[in-house]
Motif scaffolding. Structure first.
Motif: not given
Ligand SMILES: Nc1ncnc2c1ncn2[C@@H]1O[C@H](COP(=O)(O)OP(=O)(O)OP(=O)(O)O)[C@@H](O)[C@H]1O
Ligand SMILES: Cc1ncc(COP(=O)(O)O)c(N)n1
Length: 289
Positions: A30-42, A59-63, A68-71, A272-274
């Protein structure tokens, strides 16, 4: 002079191209628009470890760092189409899965992975640090029956190990028992039971079906641990894509995540993200000790 130095740094050697061994990893998550988790982190982790990264969205995740606010789950046809796009063109040396929310999605992913001779790293994402469930209840059964037996390595945290085994996992002895069940009963090739949720040192237990290996680092006293599991499993995938052994890949991933947590920038109002670039600051960090 400038031309040749840039070429050296950013382009694979003729040898690597000839051997087609420029390491490639694929994340399905899934995604994480703040970049800390999901495919962005990967993808950040793959890149930092000098592996070419590809990504398929489930899944697109608003978090953000507060929750998490929406999926929105992508249609199954879109998941299948993305898999076809990748596998009809560029073959990954390692595949990592993160958030796969429904049983139907898992069956589609499992059918593609089954036909591949590739290293498969399964991060059994179930619940976000914020407590939001990222997977349907009935999907846990599919995760255990369809995906887990295909995994070269599976990386549950303590609650995920409990969900997989049906038994409490609170102590090191519980971790050992859970590791044996996950490998010998559920069929995973190997397992890292992650102890981030325990008190004391950051204690992880790697079990390859024959011997246990304890990976212990000092616990960093911080709330900024968003996406630690995603980053850790992506690092294992990157190292396996490069051809390292499973134990060496896990050891390198442990070092990578320790630095990423230790040098966090403390972004966001919540967890926060790593810092995926932290490893660059440690001069001459041993690849595998
Ligand atoms: N505070 C900490 N200090 C040092 N290492 C940590 C800390 N928290 C987690 N870790 C390490 O980070 C890695 C991921 O473990 P963790 O238990 O956080 O996974 P997770 O819960 O699946 O992560 P997430 O769900 O946040 O993506 C493990 O190697 C663990 O030991
Ligand atoms: C898309 C996605 N995958 C995994 C996690 C787990 O990360 P965390 O437990 O740190 O919230 C997440 N929040 N979002």
């Amino acid at each position: 002079m400038m031309e040749s130095s840039i070429k050296e740094i950013f382009y694979p050697s003729e040898e690597e191209i000839k051997m087609n061994r420029f390491p490639v990893a694929l994340t399905i998550a899934g995604t994480d628009p703040t970049g800390g988790a999901g495919i962005q982190a990967d993808l950040k982790t793959f890149q930092e470890l000098e592996v070419y990264g590809m990504s398929i969205l489930t899944s697109v995740v608003a978090q953000n760092t507060q929750g998490v606010s929406d999926i929105h789950h992508l249609p199954l046809s879109m998941l299948a189409a993305q898999l076809e796009s990748v596998f009809s063109d560029i073959q990954p040396h390692a595949i990592k899965t993160g958030m796969i929310a429904t049983a139907e999605m898992m069956e589609i992913v499992a059918s593609r992975i089954k036909s591949k001779q590739t290293q498969y790293i399964m991060d059994p994402v179930m619940v976000a640090t914020s407590g939001h469930h990222l997977i349907d209840e009935q999907a846990v059964a599919s995760l255990k029956e369809s995906l887990l037996p295909l995994a070269t390595v599976v990386t549950p945290n303590l609650p995920e190990a409990e969900a997989l085994t049906g038994s409490p996992v609170k102590t090191v002895d519980d971790m050992r028992e859970a590791a044996k069940v996950i490998v010998h009963d559920l069929g995973a090739g190997s397992v890292v039971v992650k102890g981030g949720h325990m008190e004391g040192d950051a204690f992880d237990l790697f079990y390859d079906g024959f011997s246990f290996h304890e990976l212990i680092t000092p616990r960093i006293n911080t709330r900024h641990t968003h996406g630690t599991g995603c980053t850790f499993s992506a690092a294992i995938a990157a190292e396996l894509a490069k051809g390292y052994t499973l134990l060496d890949a896990v050891k390198t991933a442990k070092q990578f995540i320790q630095l990423a947590i230790e040098h966090t920038w403390g972004l966001g109002k919540g967890n926060g993200p790593t810092n995926h670039m932290a490893h660059r600051r440690v001069k001459g960090a041993a690849k595998n000790d």
